[in-house]
Structures are given as C-alpha cells and as structure tokens.
Design a protein around this motif. Structure first.
Motif, mmCIF file in Angstrom:
data_model
loop_
_atom_site.group_PDB
_atom_site.id
_atom_site.type_symbol
_atom_site.label_atom_id
_atom_site.label_comp_id
_atom_site.label_asym_id
_atom_site.label_seq_id
_atom_site.Cartn_x
_atom_site.Cartn_y
_atom_site.Cartn_z
ATOM 1 N N GLY A 62 1.468 -2.307 -7.684
ATOM 2 C CA GLY A 62 0.490 -3.353 -7.456
ATOM 3 C C GLY A 62 0.708 -4.115 -6.171
ATOM 4 N N TRP A 63 1.949 -4.214 -5.740
ATOM 5 C CA TRP A 63 2.276 -4.978 -4.530
ATOM 6 C C TRP A 63 2.368 -4.097 -3.280
ATOM 7 C CZ3 TRP A 63 5.329 -4.826 -8.986
ATOM 8 C CH2 TRP A 63 6.356 -3.866 -8.981
ATOM 9 N N ASP A 64 2.119 -2.798 -3.409
ATOM 10 C CA ASP A 64 2.199 -1.885 -2.260
ATOM 11 C C ASP A 64 0.910 -1.947 -1.433
ATOM 12 O OD1 ASP A 64 4.709 -1.123 -2.958
ATOM 13 O OD2 ASP A 64 4.108 0.718 -3.974
ATOM 14 N N ILE A 65 0.719 -3.046 -0.722
ATOM 15 C CA ILE A 65 -0.527 -3.256 0.023
ATOM 16 C C ILE A 65 -0.679 -2.209 1.130
ATOM 17 C CG2 ILE A 65 -1.837 -4.884 1.424
ATOM 18 C CD1 ILE A 65 -0.282 -7.129 0.052
ATOM 19 N N ASP A 66 0.356 -2.038 1.924
ATOM 20 C CA ASP A 66 0.268 -1.138 3.078
ATOM 21 C C ASP A 66 0.022 0.304 2.649
ATOM 22 O OD1 ASP A 66 0.666 -3.243 4.848
ATOM 23 O OD2 ASP A 66 2.850 -3.042 4.755
ATOM 24 N N ALA A 67 0.635 0.720 1.535
ATOM 25 C CA ALA A 67 0.458 2.096 1.068
ATOM 26 C C ALA A 67 -1.006 2.364 0.711
ATOM 27 C CB ALA A 67 1.353 2.348 -0.151
ATOM 28 N N ARG A 68 -1.663 1.394 0.079
ATOM 29 C CA ARG A 68 -3.072 1.575 -0.268
ATOM 30 C C ARG A 68 -3.976 1.491 0.961
ATOM 31 N NH1 ARG A 68 -1.537 -1.035 -4.797
ATOM 32 N NH2 ARG A 68 -1.851 -3.067 -3.835
ATOM 33 N N GLU A 69 -3.716 0.535 1.842
ATOM 34 C CA GLU A 69 -4.596 0.349 2.991
ATOM 35 C C GLU A 69 -4.577 1.557 3.920
ATOM 36 O OE1 GLU A 69 -6.825 -2.256 3.415
ATOM 37 O OE2 GLU A 69 -6.188 -2.420 1.331
ATOM 38 N N ARG A 70 -3.490 2.312 3.919
ATOM 39 C CA ARG A 70 -3.457 3.540 4.722
ATOM 40 C C ARG A 70 -4.435 4.579 4.197
ATOM 41 N NH1 ARG A 70 2.255 2.634 4.820
ATOM 42 N NH2 ARG A 70 2.505 4.040 3.034
ATOM 43 N N LEU A 71 -4.871 4.424 2.947
ATOM 44 C CA LEU A 71 -5.749 5.403 2.313
ATOM 45 C C LEU A 71 -7.211 4.977 2.319
ATOM 46 C CD1 LEU A 71 -3.479 6.299 -0.742
ATOM 47 C CD2 LEU A 71 -3.846 7.640 1.333
ATOM 48 N N ARG A 72 -7.540 3.920 3.035
ATOM 49 C CA ARG A 72 -8.949 3.544 3.161
ATOM 50 C C ARG A 72 -9.699 4.614 3.950
ATOM 51 N NH1 ARG A 72 -10.154 -2.159 5.387
ATOM 52 N NH2 ARG A 72 -12.224 -1.642 4.560
ATOM 53 N N LEU A 73 -10.936 4.874 3.533
ATOM 54 C CA LEU A 73 -11.736 5.883 4.214
ATOM 55 C C LEU A 73 -12.081 5.436 5.631
ATOM 56 C CD1 LEU A 73 -14.105 6.904 1.305
ATOM 57 C CD2 LEU A 73 -12.211 8.214 2.237
ATOM 58 N N PRO A 74 -12.251 6.387 6.562
ATOM 59 C CA PRO A 74 -12.474 6.035 7.968
ATOM 60 C C PRO A 74 -13.671 5.114 8.184
ATOM 61 C CG PRO A 74 -11.992 8.365 7.756
ATOM 62 C CD PRO A 74 -12.134 7.839 6.361
ATOM 63 N N ASP A 75 -14.785 5.345 7.476
ATOM 64 C CA ASP A 75 -15.968 4.530 7.710
ATOM 65 C C ASP A 75 -15.864 3.157 7.089
ATOM 66 O OD1 ASP A 75 -15.996 5.471 5.159
ATOM 67 O OD2 ASP A 75 -18.147 5.851 5.082
ATOM 68 N N GLU A 76 -14.751 2.894 6.369
ATOM 69 C CA GLU A 76 -14.554 1.584 5.775
ATOM 70 C C GLU A 76 -13.613 0.730 6.611
ATOM 71 O OE1 GLU A 76 -16.187 0.583 3.227
ATOM 72 O OE2 GLU A 76 -17.106 2.486 2.672
ATOM 73 N N LYS A 77 -12.998 1.292 7.642
ATOM 74 C CA LYS A 77 -11.991 0.559 8.399
ATOM 75 C C LYS A 77 -12.626 -0.291 9.500
ATOM 76 C CE LYS A 77 -8.249 3.810 7.493
ATOM 77 N NZ LYS A 77 -7.186 4.643 8.051
#
Length: 642
Positions: free
Chosen positions: A627-642
């Motif tokens: 739940g606290w792994d913010i950076d790990a999840r944000e690396r998986l955002r789709l390109p058109d969402e960044k």
C-alpha cells in the motif's frame, strides 16, 4: 437559493449520462487495415451485448453497429450454419443471403482466439471492466491498449471482456423492456411495457422523493467518516484487525524470533493463558501505537478477541497435530498506505458543499430511485453473460421458428447443453478454456498449459465470481480484484470454495483505494475543484453500500472497501489465508511529476474508483506492490496518463 424541481433534475441527469455514453468513432481505415484490425480485435476482445451474446468488436468500435457473432440458436441446412437471433428481419427480406451472415461463436471466434493464445506460449490475462461503461467506449479503450506499445501487456496474451454497463442503457432497459425479470421484446409483451412505461417512470420519481431523507442521511455518514473516522466503531474494528494481522504475520515469518517455539507450543496445547501472558501486552501496545488510538479507545478484550477470532479458533486444531517440519499457515497479508487531507481540499469541500447543497440533495434522490433500478439491470446483464435470456424460453419469432424447426436440425452443442452449462458468451469462453486444460486432451499440442490470470475491476469481480462458481474446474493462477463491487458474501460463496478446491495454487489479490479516499471521491469531474462538489461524494462502492444495494447484513457490503474486507477477514479459512493479499493504496496530494524524485507530501494518483484503468494493472508488480509503495505503482502508469 431557489431549488430546481425534482423532475427537471431527473431528466437533466439522464440526458447528461446519455450524452456521456456517446462515443467518438475512429476514422475510417483502408480495407487491408480494416481486415488486420478486425482480426486483431477478434483475437483479444470479446464484446458481449445486453442479452449475453457476443458481438463483432470492430463494428462496435468503428461504426457503433451491433453485429451478432454468436447466435442464440444455430441450425444447419446443406452444410451452412444459420443464425436466428437478431437476424429475423434479414431472413424475411432476403432468405438467400441469410446463410452468409451466420456466425458460429465457439468454433470461429473462441477456437481461433485460444489457438492463438496457445501458440503464443504466453500466460493469459483475462480482464473484465466494471460498471458505468458504455460498450462502444469499452471496446475502443481495449483497442487502444492493444495498439499502444506502452499499453499492450508485455509477456501476456490479453483477453478483454467488454459488456454494456452504462447507466443510461441499463435504466432504459428497466423502463422499456424488462418486467418482473422477463425481457418483453415483442408481441403483447412489448405493448405491455410501452403502456406501463409512464407508470414505472413515475414510480421511480416518487421513490426518489420518498427515499430522499434516508439517502441524504446515509451518504452524509461517509462524509462524516472521512473527517473524523475514529468516531466510528467499524473504523476502530478495521484498524484493530489490520494491525493484528500485520503483527501476527510478522511474528510467524520472523525466523530470528527466539520466542517462536514457546508460542507454537502454547497454540498447540491450546494454552491461551500462556500466549496471553507472553504476547498480549506487547500486541496491545503495538496496536494502540500504530493505530494512533488513545488508551481508552480499545478495551483489552477487543484486541484479544480479534486475535482469537481470526487465528486461535482454527489454528489450535492445526497445531495440535502439526509436525515440526510442516509449513506454517500464515494469516492474510495486508498493507495500507497513508492518507493526508490537503488543506485546499478541505476548503473546496466546505465552499462547494454550501454552494451546491440543493443540487447534492436532488441528485442523491435521483440516484436512490433511478440508480437502484439501473444497478439491478447491470446485474441482470451479468447473469445473461452466462445464461442468456432465450436459453430460458426459446425465440419470440414464432412464425419464423415454426418454419425453421420443420426443416432444420440443431448443430450447436452450446445450445444443446444449455440447461446445464449455459450459452452466454462468458460460459462459452470459460468452458472452452476448461476443456483445453484437460490433461487427457486428445490433441496435446492444442492443450492449454499456460498460466491464467483473472482480473476484475468493480462489477467485473461479480462477473468473475459467477465464472469461478460455474466452472470450478478451470485452473487459474491469480485472481485479481480491483475496487471489487461484489459483496463479501458473494466472494465467500465463489472465490473461497474455488481456492479450497485447488489446493495451494491460486493466489487472490484484493486491491482497494484508501478508505478515506473512497468516502471523499467526487463522481463529477471538473477542473474547478469547487464545482466537483455539485454531486454527493463517495465512490461507487460507497453508493452501493449506502443506497444502491441497501445491505441487510455486514457480509452484504462490498468487498472492495478495505475496511469491509478487513472486518470480514475471519470468514476466510485459515488454510487459504496465506494466499490472500489485501492492499489499500495511499492517498492525499497527488504526485504532479512523473519520474524523478517525489516531493515531500506527494502521494500516488490512484485515488478514484476508475483510476485503476490508468495503470498497467496486468503486471505482477502492480498487484504485489504494498500500500505504501507509491513509486512502484507510479512507474506502471500508462503513457497517455502521464
């Protein structure tokens, strides 16, 4: 402030949702490009209509046309396969051309799709989206994921299940066609629905007005909880369970803990007093400290009962006969990120809540009347994906069918077996996969041996629960639910029996928003935060638990709300708890910059019910992140969402 009349709000609300459901069509493609795109969509997308039968995904995405790929009844004459569902008019006007329009869903689409999946050698990931999705847009989004190099799953063979779960279509089906569970689409039944439509609409408006006070009170509870959660006993219970689960799992996995043998011996001999003397004081202090609770917020009995209810009640039986070399059954793995409310957010809510109080109340009333009926139709469409409407009563075109039955014989085994197996598109898909997984398959080269992952978002969890119940022989590696709209009871009656049946194989992941983010979500999008306060707050799951489903018991509440899942975690048998993972992500001030260092106070962007679609949710790293792994999840955002 002068209030807007309820009927006007009602009509405006339906118009807004209808307009939101209109999809922008992609530009026309060349014949060669169209053929390639059509084949690619048929390899990866199954589009299912409101009657539970498959449609051509390319025609939906590019023309908004509902071309049947699967017929309710297929009949053979002179070697041709004829379809009857939705093609009656074409048959009457041009019988000679009718055979060319017949499709055989199981042999043409499913066989090709699964053959491609087997030939790829990749694990299969099946994704089912949730509610409030227009079918055309859902197919377009899946097409975009497939075509986008950054969005297509790398290392997986994706299969997207798209179905009509939009509010406007579901509510219109309630008004126009369905009466008492039966789809009255022709003849006297159609005349009856047309005549009673005004009565149903008036009743919904009256219901909205009568339920309005209760709906406002129920939704206000979520607002109060987001401000002062410690005042509510269910929040206290969930926090106690959360830190109790984390503490015990830590003790059991910490090999350097010298007290482990004594603790095991206390459990094995059912000597609860010995366990209490050795560990209870330490556990109580950890729970109170981590939960940031005052000493008088929890009684000693409350904390101790949490541990005994979850573990000792069943674990004492396990440890009584436990061998020294036997694996240790671990409790549910839980993790939760932090939540901090930005001051600007508090001010926006205060100003917007005062400015739009009348509109909030009006929309809450509409949602409690029309929303409840639309929610019922969405669940009906899920059932149709496994047992479509005509599998219960045959066809309505009596004259046409009378002629066909005299000269045509049934050739579709999915129809012949419909009383026991269902002929909806999901039934055909899952049954075909289960058959291909059979170790005694007559063609070993066509046997499906790759891992299968099921991913359901929101109402997609309800779709998959039905599949796990009806096709329990299907072997699945991971089941991933994101913001699951299914009830705890539905989960307990489908996923838990499935996991017990399949030993140590299947892992279950329950990915949730932070509880406070659930309660503070604004359904209306606007760049001006104050304007977003025009509607009642709360995610779809909050609305379901508040007024859409009106739960009578605790296990009728949604599994996707983290605190519900925590409180009900004792319903999971100890033998499978180690394979259950529950995560609530962090929330607060969204992170502005993608990549680089994260500024202090910034949190992840996964803070709304529909936000899961903005991430590469099929990646194992996404479901395995804490739940606290913010950076790990944000690396998986789709390109058109960044």
């Amino acid at each position: 402030m002068k209030s807007i009349p309820g009927p006007v709000l009602f009509c405006a609300f339906l118009l807004q949702l209808a307009l939101a459901s209109c999809a922008t069509r992609p530009p026309a493609a060349s014949p060669a490009r169209e053929a390639a795109d059509r084949r690619r969509l048929n390899q990866h997308v199954i589009a299912i209509g409101e009657d539970g039968l498959a449609l051509e995904p390319y025609d939906l995405a590019h023309f908004g046309k509902r071309t049947p790929l699967q017929t309710g009844i297929s009949r053979s004459k002179n070697g041709a396969v004829l379809g009857s569902l939705g093609l009656a008019e074409a048959f009457k006007t041009n019988p000679a051309a009718f055979p060319a329009q017949g499709f055989y869903f199981r042999d043409i689409v499913i066989s090709n799709m699964l053959s491609d999946a087997i030939a790829s050698g990749k694990p299969i990931a099946i994704y089912v989206h949730g509610g409030m999705n227009n079918l055309d847009k859902a197919v377009q989004r899946a097409e975009g994921w497939i075509a986008n190099p950054g969005g297509e799953p790398d290392g997986f063979y994706p299969i997207y299940i798209c179905w009509p779960s939009d509010f406007s279509g579901a509510y219109w089906q309630h008004l126009w066609r369905v009466r008492n569970g039966v789809d009255r689409r022709s003849g006297v039944g159609r005349m009856w629905t047309m005549g009673t439509l005004p009565i149903y609409a008036a009743t919904d408006i009256a219901t909205s007005l009568v339920r309005l006070p209760r709906t406002v009170v129920d939704l206000s509870l979520a607002t109060f909880k987001s401000q002062e959660p410690i005042w509510f006993d269910d929040v206290v219970k969930a926090r106690t369970r959360y830190f109790g689960l984390r503490y015990v799992r830590h003790c059991l996995t910490n090999a350097s803990n010298d007290a482990m043998p004594a603790r095991f011996e206390a459990w094995r001999t059912n000597d609860l007093q010995a366990f209490e003397d050795a560990e209870f004081g330490k556990l109580l202090e950890v729970v109170r400290h981590k939960a940031k609770l005052p000493k008088d917020a929890l009684s000693d009995y409350a904390v101790w009962k949490t541990i005994t209810d979850v573990y000792l009640r069943e674990w004492k039986e396990i440890y009584r006969d436990r061998r020294p070399d036997a694996p240790i059954p671990l409790p549910v793995e839980v993790s939760m990120g932090e939540y901090k409310t930005p001051m600007a957010d508090r001010l926006d809510r205060l100003v917007g809540g005062v400015a739009f109080v009348g509109t909030k109340i009006g929309l809450a009333g509409i949602a409690s009347g029309a929303g409840t009926e639309a929610w019922g139709m969405m669940q009906r469409r899920i059932d149709a994906m496994y047992q479509h409407e005509r599998s219960f009563g045959g066809d309505d075109e009596d004259d046409l069918m009378a002629r066909l039955k005299t000269s045509y014989s049934e050739t579709n085994p999915d129809v012949r077996n419909s009383p026991s197996t269902g002929v909806g598109a999901m039934s055909v898909l899952l049954r075909s996969m289960s058959n291909l997984q059979d170790p005694e398959h007559t063609q070993p080269e066509r046997r499906l041996t790759a891992d299968v992952t099921l991913i359901g978002h929101s109402m997609g969890a309800i779709v998959l629960n039905r599949g796990l119940r009806d096709f329990s022989n299907l072997r699945v590696t991971d089941v991933v639910y994101m913001a699951a709209a299914c009830s705890v009871k539905d989960f307990a009656g489908s996923v838990i029996p499935y996991m017990r049946r399949h030993g140590n194989g299947t892992q279950f992941y329950n990915l949730c928003l932070h509880p406070r983010a659930e309660e503070r979500e604004r359904p209306v999008f606007s760049r001006t935060p104050v304007v977003r306060e025009i509607s009642p707050t709360g995610s779809l799951l909050v609305w379901i638990d508040s007024f859409l489903d009106r739960p009578d018991a605790f296990d009728d509440r949604t599994l996707g709300q983290f605190e519900n899942a925590l409180i009900a975690s004792h319903m999971i048998p100890v033998g499978i708890q180690s394979r259950v993972h529950m995560v609530a992500v962090d929330a607060g001030e969204p992170r502005k910059k993608i990549g680089g260092e994260r500024r202090p106070g910034e949190h992840g962007n996964l803070q709304e019910h529909g936000g899961f679609n903005s991430y590469r949710f099929w990646e194992p790293e996404f479901r395995n992140s804490k739940g606290w792994d913010i950076d790990a999840r944000e690396r998986l955002r789709l390109p058109d969402e960044k």
